[in-house]
Scaffold this motif. Structure first.
Motif, PDB file in Angstrom:
ATOM      1  N   VAL A 177      -1.834  -3.881  -6.383  1.00  0.00           N
ATOM      2  CA  VAL A 177      -2.008  -3.820  -4.921  1.00  0.00           C
ATOM      3  C   VAL A 177      -3.042  -4.853  -4.489  1.00  0.00           C
ATOM      4  CG1 VAL A 177      -2.674  -2.380  -2.978  1.00  0.00           C
ATOM      5  CG2 VAL A 177      -1.401  -1.386  -4.901  1.00  0.00           C
ATOM      6  N   ARG A 178      -4.164  -4.890  -5.263  1.00  0.00           N
ATOM      7  CA  ARG A 178      -5.225  -5.835  -4.914  1.00  0.00           C
ATOM      8  C   ARG A 178      -4.712  -7.271  -4.995  1.00  0.00           C
ATOM      9  NH1 ARG A 178      -8.542  -4.413  -8.454  1.00  0.00           N
ATOM     10  NH2 ARG A 178      -9.771  -2.917  -7.215  1.00  0.00           N
ATOM     11  N   ILE A 224       0.846  -1.203   0.000  1.00  0.00           N
ATOM     12  CA  ILE A 224       0.000   0.000   0.000  1.00  0.00           C
ATOM     13  C   ILE A 224       0.878   1.249   0.000  1.00  0.00           C
ATOM     14  CG2 ILE A 224      -1.681   1.296   1.365  1.00  0.00           C
ATOM     15  CD1 ILE A 224      -2.723  -1.410   2.405  1.00  0.00           C
ATOM     16  N   TYR A 277       2.270   1.875  -3.409  1.00  0.00           N
ATOM     17  CA  TYR A 277       1.264   2.413  -4.318  1.00  0.00           C
ATOM     18  C   TYR A 277       1.078   3.903  -4.069  1.00  0.00           C
ATOM     19  CZ  TYR A 277      -3.232   3.372  -6.477  1.00  0.00           C
ATOM     20  OH  TYR A 277      -4.241   3.921  -7.218  1.00  0.00           O
ATOM     21  N   SER A 320      -0.535   0.154 -10.783  1.00  0.00           N
ATOM     22  CA  SER A 320      -1.998   0.208 -10.723  1.00  0.00           C
ATOM     23  C   SER A 320      -2.511  -0.388  -9.424  1.00  0.00           C
ATOM     24  CB  SER A 320      -2.599  -0.560 -11.908  1.00  0.00           C
ATOM     25  OG  SER A 320      -2.315  -1.938 -11.769  1.00  0.00           O
ATOM     26  N   ILE A 321      -3.803  -0.080  -9.187  1.00  0.00           N
ATOM     27  CA  ILE A 321      -4.473  -0.617  -7.999  1.00  0.00           C
ATOM     28  C   ILE A 321      -4.656  -2.122  -8.104  1.00  0.00           C
ATOM     29  CG2 ILE A 321      -6.822  -0.361  -8.931  1.00  0.00           C
ATOM     30  CD1 ILE A 321      -5.695   0.289  -5.303  1.00  0.00           C
TER      31      ILE A 321
END
Length: 586
Positions: free
Chosen positions: A60-61, A46, A49, A56-57
């Motif tokens: 992270v996901r 996190i 990011y 990109s998110i």
């Protein structure tokens, strides 16, 4: 912990299971410490990011989902291994509890009568129940959580040092204080635990004696006094337990306080190191906070573990007191099936009771031939019962020797000797079981015909079948359901069903009338044919058909001979016979 060293033989006996438990415990803790690292990785993802290091998110996901899956997997693996850990250690503790109780009980069985005169039943029961239970907590939960705590400490501190050595040092500052506090509190707990266990024995003894003597207490109308005394003992026991709890109550708050300081140190010094660039990520601080709080229960359990160990130490010390007792009566011969014929000889036997220093027998000599009926009479305290106790080797002589079939009594295997003796004590003791089981105590494999025949020969059969449940009648404690004469006759039935080579009757018909006594002895003459019978009695009527009679006075023979010879002697026996004859006629 010196007293607990005596348990090492059991730990060695179950070493395989315990080693498996240690391995499982280590595996469970290793899986548990993966969680802080995975959370650190998620925090770093996190943070990257937010700093623009991740494109990109979605990345992270993906990282977070992988970490969540690993956290769940690690938690499941740790939980499964923790379950197996408990199954291993707790089961072993039950095995050790079983073995220890058997060891204590076997020792109780082997100890001599002197030991039971010095110690009370309540104390004996407390040591084999309460004290052994305290010891079980040491070899079970205390050992299990001790291994768990040690393993967790080693693994966590290793990962902490690996992540941030300087921050680890700050985090561990409170632990020396913790060690010193545990040491001081442990000493206080040990002392107070020992006091509680000793007092619990006193309380159990008082309770046991109160229940056993309830008839006397009620008949004297002193229930209120006993209730008052019991209340005082209970209050004192409560105070001692409260004093122990007050000391133990320091542990948990102290642990939480020190863990709290560790958390503050992590936040403050970790934050300063992050600001100064010595720590690359906030994730390390989060990881350390999780490690420190992960240590909260193990650190808090140190106090609980210490308390259990100290209580077990105090209890095992009390158990060892009895286990270290050496029986006065030693079995000097291996097991054998050699039968005895029944000839008994006392040669210059002297005996003094160790606990009271009372001289019971003085240079006593006599001989009983095989199959004879030998009667011992005399005043109270003249040494009559002592002779029977010496024949059963409940005591050993101080001087002289006792011969059975020409051999020293000590040369016989103790168990085999007693198997061939039938002993009816003066104070008939019956177990809290059925009348049938009490008679079968003399011969476990006896059939119904044997039981009834023994009861008839003891002149108690008609009494038994008069009860609503007959031979299945359950007796109260010590046979309180029966009258004194009925208890004595059931005790006789128990002895003669055994078909012993030597029968010892210790004034066992004092609670029956003269007619019943004569009926029983007439039947016993038939049953005891070719058996050696030694009868202690205060009644001359019991002696008139005897082969030989001795009159004791303060441990020496005052008169001896047959019934007719003693009547011609015009001494103690004739006076007693005439007195009892006139009482019977009146």
């Amino acid at each position: 912990m010196k007293a607990l060293l005596s348990l090492n033989k059991y730990l060695y006996k179950y070493r395989g299971r315990l080693l498996l438990g240690i391995i499982i415990t280590m595996g469970a803790r290793v899986f548990a410490v993966f969680t802080p690292q995975l959370i650190r990785n998620s925090t770093v993802a996190i943070e990257d990011y937010l700093n623009g290091d991740m494109v990109s998110i979605a990345e992270v996901r993906e990282e977070l989902l992988i970490n969540i899956g690993l956290i769940i997997g690690a938690a499941l693996a740790s939980g499964a291994l923790t379950f197996l850990m408990r199954q291993t250690f707790i089961v072993v503790s039950r095995y050790i509890e079983y073995d220890l109780k058997n060891e204590v009980y076997t020792q109780y069985q082997n100890l001599s009568l002197d030991f039971y005169k010095r110690n009370r039943t309540g104390d004996l029961m407390n040591r084999i129940s309460e004290d052994v239970s305290k010891v079980r907590m040491y070899v079970g939960p205390a050992l299990m959580y001790g291994v768990q705590t040690l393993t967790l400490f080693v693994v966590v501190i290793y990962f902490m040092i690996k992540a941030a050595p300087t921050l680890t040092l700050y985090t561990l500052i409170p632990f020396p204080i913790l060690s010193f506090a545990i040491y001081k509190l442990s000493m206080a707990i040990n002392k107070r635990s020992a006091e509680i266990q000793r007092f619990l024995s006193l309380l159990n003894t008082y309770t046991q004696e109160s229940f056993s003597g309830i008839a006397v207490i009620k008949s004297y109308g002193i229930l209120n006094r006993f209730n008052s005394d019991f209340e005082k003992l209970s209050n004192e026991s409560k105070d001692k337990n409260v004093n122990l709890v007050k000391v133990e109550a320091f542990f948990f708050p102290l642990m939480i306080l020190l863990i709290g300081f560790s958390n503050l140190f992590v936040i403050y010094f970790g934050g300063m190191q992050y600001i100064n660039g010595e720590i690359e990520s906030v994730g390390v601080i989060v990881e350390f906070l999780l490690y420190v709080n992960m240590l909260t229960w193990p650190v808090a359990s140190v106090g609980w573990i210490t308390s259990m160990v100290q209580r077990a130490e105090a209890s095992q010390e009390r158990i060892n007191e009895f286990l270290s007792e050496t029986p006065n009566i030693k079995n000097n011969s291996p097991e054998s099936s050699e039968d005895i014929l029944g000839e008994i000889e006392f040669k210059n036997v002297s005996f003094t009771y160790e606990d009271t220093n009372i001289v019971a027998l003085k240079n006593l000599s006599f001989k009983v031939k095989k199959g004879e009926t030998f009667v011992i009479m005399g005043k109270t305290g003249s040494g009559k019962s002592t002779i029977l106790e010496l024949i059963g080797r409940l005591y050993d002589v101080n001087n002289g020797e006792i011969l059975i079939d020409g051999r020293p009594i000590e040369s016989y295997n103790l168990n085999e000797l007693r198997k061939q003796l039938g002993y009816v004590p003066q104070d008939a003791f019956l177990f809290s079981s059925s009348i049938r089981d009490n008679i079968k105590f003399g011969k476990v494999n006896a059939n119904e015909e044997d039981i009834v025949e023994a009861a008839k020969n003891a002149a108690v059969h008609n009494n038994i079948i008069g009860f609503s449940k007959g031979y299945d009648t359950i007796l109260g404690e010590r046979g309180i359901t029966l009258s004194g004469g009925q208890k004595q006759r059931v005790s006789i039935a128990r002895a003669i069903i055994k078909d012993p080579k030597i029968v010892l009757f210790d004034d066992c018909l004092s609670a029956v009338d003269t007619e019943t006594e004569e009926e029983i002895f007439n039947k016993l003459d038939k049953v005891s044919n070719h058996k050696t019978s030694i009868v202690v009695s205060h009644r001359a009527s019991s002696a008139k058909n005897a082969n030989h009679i001795i009159i004791l006075d303060e441990g020496v023979i005052l008169e001896e001979g047959t019934h007719s010879e003693l009547l011609a002697y015009n001494g103690y026996y004739k006076d007693l016979y005439n007195k009892q004859l006139s009482e019977k006629e009146n």
